[in-house]
Design an enzyme around this catalytic site. Sequence first.
Site, PDB file in Angstrom:
ATOM      1  NE  ARG A  93      -2.813  -1.388   3.376  1.00 25.29           N
ATOM      2  CZ  ARG A  93      -3.242  -2.562   3.836  1.00 25.29           C
ATOM      3  NH1 ARG A  93      -3.992  -3.339   3.070  1.00 25.29           N
ATOM      4  NH2 ARG A  93      -2.935  -2.975   5.039  1.00 25.29           N
ATOM      5  CG  PHE A 110     -10.994  -7.114  -6.101  1.00 28.29           C
ATOM      6  CD1 PHE A 110     -12.065  -8.000  -6.127  1.00 28.29           C
ATOM      7  CD2 PHE A 110     -10.265  -6.906  -7.262  1.00 28.29           C
ATOM      8  CE1 PHE A 110     -12.391  -8.663  -7.312  1.00 28.29           C
ATOM      9  CE2 PHE A 110     -10.582  -7.563  -8.446  1.00 28.29           C
ATOM     10  CZ  PHE A 110     -11.648  -8.452  -8.472  1.00 28.29           C
ATOM     11  CG  ASP A 153     -15.034  -4.901  -1.719  1.00 25.70           C
ATOM     12  OD1 ASP A 153     -13.817  -5.136  -1.637  1.00 25.70           O
ATOM     13  OD2 ASP A 153     -15.896  -5.745  -1.357  1.00 25.70           O
ATOM     14  CB  ALA A 176     -14.104  -5.873  -9.436  1.00 29.53           C
ATOM     15  CG  ASP A 185      -5.451  -6.953  -2.611  1.00 30.03           C
ATOM     16  OD1 ASP A 185      -5.022  -8.108  -2.790  1.00 30.03           O
ATOM     17  OD2 ASP A 185      -5.585  -6.444  -1.476  1.00 30.03           O
ATOM     18  CB  CYS A 243      -3.897 -13.314  -1.210  1.00 24.54           C
ATOM     19  SG  CYS A 243      -5.665 -13.266  -1.479  1.00 24.54           S
TER      20      CYS A 243
HETATM   21  C1  LIG Z   1      -8.112  -9.411  -0.599  1.00 21.05           C
HETATM   22  S1  LIG Z   1      -9.507  -8.464  -0.184  1.00 21.05           S
HETATM   23  C2  LIG Z   1      -8.995  -6.837  -0.553  1.00 21.05           C
HETATM   24  C3  LIG Z   1      -8.159  -6.231   0.541  1.00 21.05           C
HETATM   25  C4  LIG Z   1      -7.898  -4.760   0.387  1.00 21.05           C
HETATM   26  N1  LIG Z   1      -7.305  -4.444  -0.895  1.00 21.05           N
HETATM   27  C5  LIG Z   1      -7.011  -4.235   1.523  1.00 21.05           C
HETATM   28  O1  LIG Z   1      -5.796  -4.017   1.288  1.00 21.05           O
HETATM   29  O2  LIG Z   1      -7.510  -4.056   2.623  1.00 21.05           O
HETATM   30  C6  LIG Z   1     -10.625  -8.836  -1.471  1.00 21.05           C
HETATM   31  C7  LIG Z   1     -11.917  -8.021  -1.510  1.00 21.05           C
HETATM   32  O3  LIG Z   1     -12.586  -8.341  -2.723  1.00 21.05           O
HETATM   33  C8  LIG Z   1     -13.982  -8.245  -2.517  1.00 21.05           C
HETATM   34  N2  LIG Z   1     -14.597  -8.983  -3.639  1.00 21.05           N
HETATM   35  C9  LIG Z   1     -14.641 -10.308  -3.854  1.00 21.05           C
HETATM   36  N3  LIG Z   1     -15.170 -10.590  -5.059  1.00 21.05           N
HETATM   37  C10 LIG Z   1     -15.463  -9.392  -5.628  1.00 21.05           C
HETATM   38  C11 LIG Z   1     -16.012  -9.005  -6.890  1.00 21.05           C
HETATM   39  N4  LIG Z   1     -16.359  -9.914  -7.817  1.00 21.05           N
HETATM   40  N5  LIG Z   1     -16.162  -7.694  -7.150  1.00 21.05           N
HETATM   41  C12 LIG Z   1     -15.818  -6.762  -6.237  1.00 21.05           C
HETATM   42  N6  LIG Z   1     -15.279  -7.072  -5.027  1.00 21.05           N
HETATM   43  C13 LIG Z   1     -15.118  -8.366  -4.738  1.00 21.05           C
HETATM   44  C14 LIG Z   1     -14.190  -8.771  -1.124  1.00 21.05           C
HETATM   45  O4  LIG Z   1     -15.386  -8.240  -0.566  1.00 21.05           O
HETATM   46  C15 LIG Z   1     -12.917  -8.276  -0.409  1.00 21.05           C
HETATM   47  O5  LIG Z   1     -13.189  -7.064   0.239  1.00 21.05           O
END
Ligand SMILES: C[S@@+](CC[C@H](N)C(=O)[O-])C[C@H]1O[C@@H](n2cnc3c(N)ncnc32)[C@H](O)[C@@H]1O
Length: 385
Positions: free
Chosen positions: A203, A220, A241, A269, A289, A329
């Site tokens: 970040r 995300f 998100d 997304a 991400d 991840c």
């Molecule tokens: C790995 S986390 C992101 C962490 C964030 N970048 C951080 O540094 O705090 C993945 C995120 O993707 C979201 N997510 C999962 N599938 C998604 C989709 N198809 N479209 C948008 N968001 C999605 C989840 O709700 C989650 O918040």
Amino acid sequence: MTTTIRVSPKGAARWTEGHPWIYRTDVLGETEAPGVVHVEDRRGKFLGQALWSPKSEIRLRLLEPTKRKIDAEWWRERISACLARRMGIDSNAYRVVHGEGDGLPSLVVDRYDRWAVVQLLSAGLETMRAEILAALVDVLKPEGILLRNDASVRKHEGLPEGIELVHGAVPESIEVREGAVRFLAAPWSGQKTGAFLDQRDNRAIAGALTRPGGTALDCFAYHGSFAMHLARRAGRVTAVDQSKEALVRGTENAVLNGLANIDWVEADAFELVRSWERAGRKFDTIVVDPPAFAKSKSAVAGALRGYHEINLRAMKLLSPGGTLVTASCSFHVRLPMFLEMLSGAASDSGRRLTLARILGQGQDHPEIVTVPETGYLKGAVLVAQ
Ligand SMILES: C[S@@+](CC[C@H](N)C(=O)[O-])C[C@H]1O[C@@H](n2cnc3c(N)ncnc32)[C@H](O)[C@@H]1O
């Protein structure tokens, strides 16, 4: 009396090769009760002490190579050593213990300012709960400890899942600082233990690479931890998100930081970037991400298609000279596969992209060279020419 378990030569070789796990098939005798056991080779030579999980495929996890008693004092020393390895982290929210990465298999301890969130992820470790908690109280002196034992891996261990307050009190949300950004972690209800701590360094990198005054996209976004780093330099940031709850916290986080230039968008997304690509929209800085698309080895092919798709669209959305910070991840998608996927997506995008930097997980998530499972987060910075 401590139980002794014998292992096959193949099992014993795992430890000499630097990996703490011995599987069910390499154990020569069983015992019903989980706990700390002495481990010997086939001929009765002592090899070390390990956590014993009678229901898991991973039956033994190495704790200690000598016969020293594993008590609260042992845990105190080990946790203090973990803390010393975290010196210099520019945040009051970080992982204090990263399981196998810190030689304390199946234990996760995250610190959020004056509170700790803990995960006990094996049956053997669960039997040490009182000693571990006593040591954590002594070393961290937290105002509260929350057990986030709602992790699904506990199923494989025959353990119940749940969330439990085990010391003091822990608030619903905790304000923490990461570099120049502050955010609210949600220890009771948030994903993981309340925030994604593993991306801290990335970040900061993304923030530093953000085009001043430009447009930025955080795909995300969760509660906007990347978005806020971007927003400190960019003119306008779009944070996407699909979780409404995460975005609500994101808006609170933006207020906390006095940032009024982030648009929070609740959407899928994949669909959104496809529509923006058709509309010819461009961004100067993009972060991708996503969640772990591959939860198992068999899911890797499908996951790579997902990573390819989202990265391809992101590449097409980059303005000339724009920067893409992209991550995965998924443990099962190893770095070479990830880079190969990026190469395929870059070639399909028709863009010429520089591989400016390879990214990994932060210092508080140590990745042991001989234990691949300790490393799961990988990423890259690509710059469009
Ligand atoms: C790995 S986390 C992101 C962490 C964030 N970048 C951080 O540094 O705090 C993945 C995120 O993707 C979201 N997510 C999962 N599938 C998604 C989709 N198809 N479209 C948008 N968001 C999605 C989840 O709700 C989650 O918040």
